[in-house]
Write an enzyme that holds these catalytic residues in place. Structure first.
Site, PDB file in Angstrom:
ATOM      1  N   LYS A 131       4.201  63.701  26.267  1.00 37.14           N
ATOM      2  CA  LYS A 131       4.908  64.951  25.993  1.00 37.14           C
ATOM      3  C   LYS A 131       4.117  65.853  25.047  1.00 37.14           C
ATOM      4  O   LYS A 131       4.121  67.079  25.203  1.00 37.14           O
ATOM      5  CB  LYS A 131       6.292  64.660  25.403  1.00 37.14           C
ATOM      6  CG  LYS A 131       7.280  64.077  26.396  1.00 37.14           C
ATOM      7  CD  LYS A 131       8.640  63.877  25.767  1.00 37.14           C
ATOM      8  CE  LYS A 131       9.636  63.325  26.778  1.00 37.14           C
ATOM      9  NZ  LYS A 131      10.976  63.112  26.191  1.00 37.14           N
ATOM     10  N   ASN A 183      17.052  59.784  17.285  1.00 36.47           N
ATOM     11  CA  ASN A 183      17.135  58.390  16.871  1.00 36.47           C
ATOM     12  C   ASN A 183      17.554  58.325  15.409  1.00 36.47           C
ATOM     13  O   ASN A 183      16.924  58.945  14.554  1.00 36.47           O
ATOM     14  CB  ASN A 183      15.771  57.713  17.085  1.00 36.47           C
ATOM     15  CG  ASN A 183      15.728  56.295  16.581  1.00 36.47           C
ATOM     16  OD1 ASN A 183      15.584  56.068  15.385  1.00 36.47           O
ATOM     17  ND2 ASN A 183      15.849  55.345  17.490  1.00 36.47           N
ATOM     18  N   LEU A 192      13.704  67.021  32.505  1.00 35.14           N
ATOM     19  CA  LEU A 192      13.299  68.378  32.864  1.00 35.14           C
ATOM     20  C   LEU A 192      14.414  69.415  32.827  1.00 35.14           C
ATOM     21  O   LEU A 192      14.133  70.611  32.732  1.00 35.14           O
ATOM     22  CB  LEU A 192      12.641  68.369  34.253  1.00 35.14           C
ATOM     23  CG  LEU A 192      11.382  67.485  34.367  1.00 35.14           C
ATOM     24  CD1 LEU A 192      10.801  67.560  35.762  1.00 35.14           C
ATOM     25  CD2 LEU A 192      10.339  67.885  33.331  1.00 35.14           C
ATOM     26  N   CYS A 214      22.105  58.966  -4.525  1.00 39.95           N
ATOM     27  CA  CYS A 214      21.249  58.866  -3.338  1.00 39.95           C
ATOM     28  C   CYS A 214      20.054  57.946  -3.600  1.00 39.95           C
ATOM     29  O   CYS A 214      19.360  58.076  -4.610  1.00 39.95           O
ATOM     30  CB  CYS A 214      20.765  60.250  -2.913  1.00 39.95           C
ATOM     31  SG  CYS A 214      19.716  60.224  -1.441  1.00 39.95           S
ATOM     32  N   CYS A 261      22.023  61.174  24.230  1.00 36.45           N
ATOM     33  CA  CYS A 261      22.060  62.029  25.417  1.00 36.45           C
ATOM     34  C   CYS A 261      22.025  61.191  26.684  1.00 36.45           C
ATOM     35  O   CYS A 261      22.657  61.528  27.683  1.00 36.45           O
ATOM     36  CB  CYS A 261      20.883  63.003  25.392  1.00 36.45           C
ATOM     37  SG  CYS A 261      20.956  64.215  24.049  1.00 36.45           S
ATOM     38  N   CYS A 297      28.019  48.186  35.205  1.00 41.90           N
ATOM     39  CA  CYS A 297      27.946  49.477  34.508  1.00 41.90           C
ATOM     40  C   CYS A 297      26.653  50.163  34.948  1.00 41.90           C
ATOM     41  O   CYS A 297      26.058  49.794  35.964  1.00 41.90           O
ATOM     42  CB  CYS A 297      28.012  49.293  32.995  1.00 41.90           C
ATOM     43  SG  CYS A 297      26.564  48.476  32.287  1.00 41.90           S
TER      44      CYS A 297
END
Length: 401
Positions: free
Chosen positions: A98, A143, A83, A261, A198, A358
């Site tokens: 979402k 991702n 949020l 490519c 993030c 952790c």
């Protein structure tokens, strides 16, 4: 729109309602837009993949600007941790898809726009049939695999892609696959083995909001073919942003489409049929192999409840917290000493029992492996689920972040 509302026909036969004239009037005053530009926006259809920190501001400004149709693709649900940066969603929408949350907000913002939702994550099996319905695609995901997948699909369908990313205090934006310009794979032919996120590295809300807003702006320019984004005159570029540096923005030219490519070169290895029918082979041929950390043996792991007993009964154990100092400063357990993962190589004289923790039990496993190599004489183990496990199993008042 009220079906009884009077419709005003423009000179070229397309229609704007009285509400739309009033709603878009301030931007129609711009010479770069006018009535023709507004009608171009109304004719356009845009797919936003990812209704998170990038997608929220991008969707808001595109819908407010009056695009005709918006598609929202996201399989995730709203979480409280979203949020501070995903400003379409709210506290009352926690647990809601979402895409549904965004649709409710956006329909209230501008009921003139058609909004479609896709309550699923992007995959090789579903992406082609969705993207082919839209004119422009916005990659608002975080991702790496999905970024390659979206770009490859856009190349094969001939759709321009407006892609952005944001992490910590930085962001970047680029338009791919437009007017024979490069695709994402041209710029980044080889996936990075370890990618920050993030959730792990942090993000400042206004940073990702800035990049999402810029995605909306570049999309409007692309639809209107203005300001350097005219067909056959497009010079590919990338925008780089850093919130705490001066100047904050850099505009750099990027290399053209690459002959080598795998997605858009003359000897490309991809096709729609191949990607849809062979998703596993697609990840292999595109050099994308998700990095999955091998779990420690159960004998090298303890639960949060076991840790509680050790803290209470075994004062001679060495307790190590391998998070970064900024995270250690947010919350910590008693007796634990902060040694970040990047510094565990300096610990070469450990003995006895060593307990490593952790945030969620992943980094600690890496630390245990390193420490075992350096200290074979010590009994080293970690805590399953880390501090999140402690909050769930031992102390529900322990803060999560």
């Amino acid at each position: 729109m009220n079906p009884q509302e009077k419709i005003i026909c423009s000179s070229n036969g397309l229609e704007l309602s009285l509400d739309e004239y009033s709603r878009y009037g301030r931007q129609m005053l711009l010479s770069e837009i006018g009535l023709p530009g507004q009608l171009s926006l109304k004719r356009s259809s845009v797919l936003v993949i990812g209704a998170g920190g990038l997608g929220c501001p991008a969707m808001q400004y595109l819908v407010a600007a009056g695009i005709g149709t918006l598609g929202i693709m996201d399989g995730d649900v709203v979480d409280k941790s979203n949020l501070h940066r995903q400003i379409i969603h709210s506290t009352s929408k926690q647990g809601m898809h979402k895409a549904i949350s965004a649709k409710q907000f956006l329909e209230d913002l501008n009921p003139n726009v058609i909004i479609n939702t896709y309550l699923e994550f992007a995959s090789a099996s579903n992406l082609f049939s969705i993207i082919e319905q839209y004119d422009v695609v916005l990659d608002c995901t975080d991702n790496q695999y999905t970024r390659y997948l979206i770009s490859d699909t856009c190349v094969l369908l001939g759709r321009p892609l407006v892609s952005a990313s944001a992490l910590k205090l930085e962001g970047q934006l680029c338009i791919y696959n437009y007017c024979n310009g490069p695709c994402y794979r041209c710029m980044f032919p080889n996936p990075t083995p370890v990618v920050a996120s993030c959730a792990k590295s942090g993000i400042l809300g206004p940073v990702v909001g800035t990049m999402g807003t810029m995605q909306a702006l570049e999309t409007v320019k692309l639809i209107l073919h203005i300001n350097g984004i005219k067909k056959d005159q497009f010079d590919p570029y990338m925008l780089l942003f850093h919130a705490f540096k001066v100047p904050q923005w850099k505009h750099i030219r990027i290399r053209p489409r690459q002959q080598s490519c795998k997605a858009c070169g003359p000897n490309k290895m991809l096709s729609r049929e191949f990607m849809e029918s062979s998703p596993k082979e697609y990840t292999t041929i595109c050099d994308y192999v998700p990095t999955l950390s091998k779990q420690l043996a159960p004998i090298r792991r303890i639960s949060a409840l076991d840790l509680k007993n050790l803290i209470e009964t075994s004062p001679h154990i060495t307790f190590l917290d391998v998070r970064e100092p900024v995270q250690f400063g947010i919350c910590r357990l008693p007796l634990f000493k902060n040694i970040p993962l990047s510094e565990v190589d300096s610990l070469q004289n450990l003995s006895g029992k060593v307990c490593v923790i952790c945030r969620s039990g992943n980094t600690s496993q890496t630390a245990v492996r390193k420490l075992q190599e350096l200290n074979p004489q010590a009994d080293i183990f970690d805590v399953v689920a880390g501090l999140k496990g402690w909050s769930t199993e031992v102390d529900p008042n322990f803060p999560l972040y």
